[in-house]
Motif scaffolding. Structure first.
Motif, PDB file in Angstrom:
ATOM      1  N   ARG A   1     -29.762  39.430 -17.633  1.00 29.45           N
ATOM      2  CA  ARG A   1     -28.728  40.286 -17.029  1.00 29.45           C
ATOM      3  C   ARG A   1     -27.591  39.361 -16.603  1.00 29.45           C
ATOM      4  N   PRO A   2     -26.333  39.763 -16.818  1.00 31.37           N
ATOM      5  CA  PRO A   2     -25.236  38.852 -16.459  1.00 31.37           C
ATOM      6  C   PRO A   2     -25.070  38.723 -14.952  1.00 31.37           C
ATOM      7  N   PRO A   3     -24.863  37.500 -14.456  1.00 28.56           N
ATOM      8  CA  PRO A   3     -24.522  37.340 -13.040  1.00 28.56           C
ATOM      9  C   PRO A   3     -23.294  38.169 -12.704  1.00 28.56           C
ATOM     10  N   ARG A   4     -23.209  38.647 -11.460  1.00 31.11           N
ATOM     11  CA  ARG A   4     -22.044  39.431 -11.009  1.00 31.11           C
ATOM     12  C   ARG A   4     -21.132  38.601 -10.107  1.00 31.11           C
ATOM     13  N   TYR A   5     -21.682  37.513  -9.557  1.00 31.29           N
ATOM     14  CA  TYR A   5     -20.916  36.717  -8.597  1.00 31.29           C
ATOM     15  C   TYR A   5     -20.858  35.263  -9.019  1.00 31.29           C
ATOM     16  N   PHE A   6     -19.763  34.608  -8.622  1.00 31.58           N
ATOM     17  CA  PHE A   6     -19.589  33.172  -8.885  1.00 31.58           C
ATOM     18  C   PHE A   6     -19.260  32.487  -7.571  1.00 31.58           C
ATOM     19  N   LYS A   7     -19.861  31.312  -7.374  1.00 28.76           N
ATOM     20  CA  LYS A   7     -19.487  30.467  -6.237  1.00 28.76           C
ATOM     21  C   LYS A   7     -19.137  29.082  -6.779  1.00 28.76           C
ATOM     22  N   PRO A   8     -17.934  28.568  -6.493  1.00 25.18           N
ATOM     23  CA  PRO A   8     -17.577  27.244  -7.016  1.00 25.18           C
ATOM     24  C   PRO A   8     -18.336  26.140  -6.273  1.00 25.18           C
ATOM     25  N   PRO A   9     -18.533  24.974  -6.899  1.00 25.75           N
ATOM     26  CA  PRO A   9     -19.191  23.859  -6.224  1.00 25.75           C
ATOM     27  C   PRO A   9     -18.509  23.591  -4.876  1.00 25.75           C
ATOM     28  N   ALA A  10     -19.302  23.517  -3.812  1.00 26.40           N
ATOM     29  CA  ALA A  10     -18.819  23.278  -2.440  1.00 26.40           C
ATOM     30  C   ALA A  10     -17.823  24.357  -1.975  1.00 26.40           C
ATOM     31  N   GLY A  11     -17.674  25.420  -2.747  1.00 29.49           N
ATOM     32  CA  GLY A  11     -16.753  26.497  -2.366  1.00 29.49           C
ATOM     33  C   GLY A  11     -15.291  26.160  -2.624  1.00 29.49           C
TER      34      GLY A  11
ATOM     35  N   HIS B   1     -21.831  21.928 -11.877  1.00 26.94           N
ATOM     36  CA  HIS B   1     -21.590  21.650 -10.450  1.00 26.94           C
ATOM     37  C   HIS B   1     -20.749  20.379 -10.292  1.00 26.94           C
ATOM     38  N   SER B   2     -19.671  20.299 -11.044  1.00 31.24           N
ATOM     39  CA  SER B   2     -18.809  19.116 -10.981  1.00 31.24           C
ATOM     40  C   SER B   2     -18.021  19.085  -9.679  1.00 31.24           C
ATOM     41  N   HIS B   3     -17.982  17.895  -9.055  1.00 32.31           N
ATOM     42  CA  HIS B   3     -17.205  17.776  -7.816  1.00 32.31           C
ATOM     43  C   HIS B   3     -15.703  17.726  -8.086  1.00 32.31           C
ATOM     44  N   ARG B   4     -15.328  17.712  -9.368  1.00 35.48           N
ATOM     45  CA  ARG B   4     -13.906  17.764  -9.732  1.00 35.48           C
ATOM     46  C   ARG B   4     -13.469  19.199 -10.024  1.00 35.48           C
TER      47      ARG B   4
ATOM     48  N   ILE C   1      -7.187  25.256 -16.526  1.00 36.60           N
ATOM     49  CA  ILE C   1      -7.789  26.556 -16.814  1.00 36.60           C
ATOM     50  C   ILE C   1      -8.836  26.504 -17.935  1.00 36.60           C
ATOM     51  N   ARG C   2      -8.621  25.624 -18.930  1.00 38.80           N
ATOM     52  CA  ARG C   2      -9.590  25.555 -20.035  1.00 38.80           C
ATOM     53  C   ARG C   2     -10.935  25.023 -19.558  1.00 38.80           C
ATOM     54  N   ALA C   3     -10.886  23.975 -18.735  1.00 41.13           N
ATOM     55  CA  ALA C   3     -12.130  23.381 -18.221  1.00 41.13           C
ATOM     56  C   ALA C   3     -12.832  24.354 -17.269  1.00 41.13           C
ATOM     57  N   ILE C   4     -12.046  25.075 -16.453  1.00 42.48           N
ATOM     58  CA  ILE C   4     -12.651  26.056 -15.541  1.00 42.48           C
ATOM     59  C   ILE C   4     -13.345  27.143 -16.360  1.00 42.48           C
ATOM     60  N   ARG C   5     -12.631  27.611 -17.417  1.00 41.76           N
ATOM     61  CA  ARG C   5     -13.193  28.689 -18.240  1.00 41.76           C
ATOM     62  C   ARG C   5     -14.510  28.236 -18.884  1.00 41.76           C
ATOM     63  N   ARG C   6     -14.580  26.975 -19.271  1.00 38.95           N
ATOM     64  CA  ARG C   6     -15.789  26.440 -19.896  1.00 38.95           C
ATOM     65  C   ARG C   6     -16.938  26.346 -18.880  1.00 38.95           C
ATOM     66  N   GLU C   7     -16.634  25.842 -17.688  1.00 38.88           N
ATOM     67  CA  GLU C   7     -17.664  25.698 -16.647  1.00 38.88           C
ATOM     68  C   GLU C   7     -18.223  27.067 -16.219  1.00 38.88           C
ATOM     69  N   VAL C   8     -17.334  28.047 -16.104  1.00 36.11           N
ATOM     70  CA  VAL C   8     -17.772  29.389 -15.685  1.00 36.11           C
ATOM     71  C   VAL C   8     -18.433  30.106 -16.866  1.00 36.11           C
TER      72      VAL C   8
END
Ligand SMILES: [Zn+2]
Length: 274
Positions: free
Chosen positions: A166-176, A137-140, A146-153
């Motif tokens: 069971r794998p999550p089906r949805y992703f919500k970014p911190p603060a959207g 949940h990084s505010h950055r 793309i590498r850091a995003i791929r790691r966080e997700v």
């Protein structure tokens, strides 16, 4: 691991790519045009940046902001709890949901989930779904490459799949908040972006009545409402605001003949996309 979905760039991303090619070709043919080409690209990047700072925007890719028409016809309301699990608030939220026979999706921060595996187990056992709300949940997050995003997700997907079974089906970014690199990463993990129809700001507002008013304003079947079981704001007596709001909200829903559901019920989300 969820099945990968094919990534199709949104019309805005396709137009942006075409603009870059045209600007490069234009400057190669007429070098004196470079200030105009630069201005066009700067304008394009400003538009892409603004789209990422607008959580409910669909210009960067598919974005689930309300339930599909079929679910609305069934008078369902999507309920989401973000930023958990939390050892104090999550069990109380689960009890309140049970007492009204309501279901919800929990967008968990994987780093917190790893510290409270029994809570993830309880969420699943009691009929709700666990979804991906990033590793830390990084505010950055919206400024990451793309590498850091791929790691966080990806790390969150791995941890939450292991805990929930069971794998999550949805992703919500911190603060959207996000940038144009997120959608291809989500496609690679078989995830879809979900945001909300309305949020009550229950992680910052200390008045339960105000939070409740925001959530039910223009309430309609198919709405996707977002609350928090993690990072909950507290009222003047130190009580988590969400625990006062939730029973009232669930009573309002049943008074309108609406049923609170998790995102499990969404079978065809293409119809609700931008
Ligand atoms: Zn959050």
């Amino acid at each position: 691991m969820a099945e990968r979905r094919r990534w199709t760039p949104s019309p805005l991303l396709r137009a942006s790519a075409a603009l870059h090619v045209a600007a490069a070709a234009g400057v190669a043919a007429m070098p004196a045009m470079w200030p105009w080409a630069l201005a066009a690209l700067a304008g394009n990047h400003a538009l892409l940046g603004a789209a990422g700072l607008w959580p409910r925007c669909g210009l960067l890719g598919p974005n689930l902001r309300r339930l599909p028409g079929e679910n609305a016809r069934l008078r369902q309301i999507g309920l989401c709890f973000d930023d958990g699990p939390d050892p104090e608030v999550t069990p109380a939220v689960l009890d309140l949901l049970d007492s009204r026979n309501a279901r919800a999706s929990f967008f968990c921060i994987a780093d917190r989930a790893a510290r409270h595996p029994a809570l993830i187990d309880a969420i699943v056992r009691r009929g709700h779904t666990v979804e991906n709300h990033s590793w830390h949940h990084s505010h950055r997050f919206a400024t990451m490459g793309i590498r850091a995003i791929r790691r966080e997700v990806g790390e969150a997907q791995r941890i939450l799949t292991g805990l929930a079974g069971r794998p999550p089906r949805y992703f919500k970014p911190p603060a959207g908040l996000r940038n144009p690199l997120l959608d291809p990463v989500l496609a690679g993990f078989g995830l879809r972006l979900a945001t909300w129809t309305r949020r009550g700001y229950d992680a910052v507002r200390r008045d339960p009545a105000g939070v409740e008013r925001r959530l039910v304003r223009n309430l309609a079947a198919g709405d996707l409402l977002m609350l928090h079981d993690g990072s909950a704001a507290r009222d003047g007596d130190g009580r988590p605001v969400v625990l006062t709001v939730l029973p009232r909200l669930l009573d309002t829903l049943s008074a309108h003949g609406l049923a609170a559901v998790s995102l499990e019920v969404v079978t065809d989300d293409r119809r609700s996309l931008p």
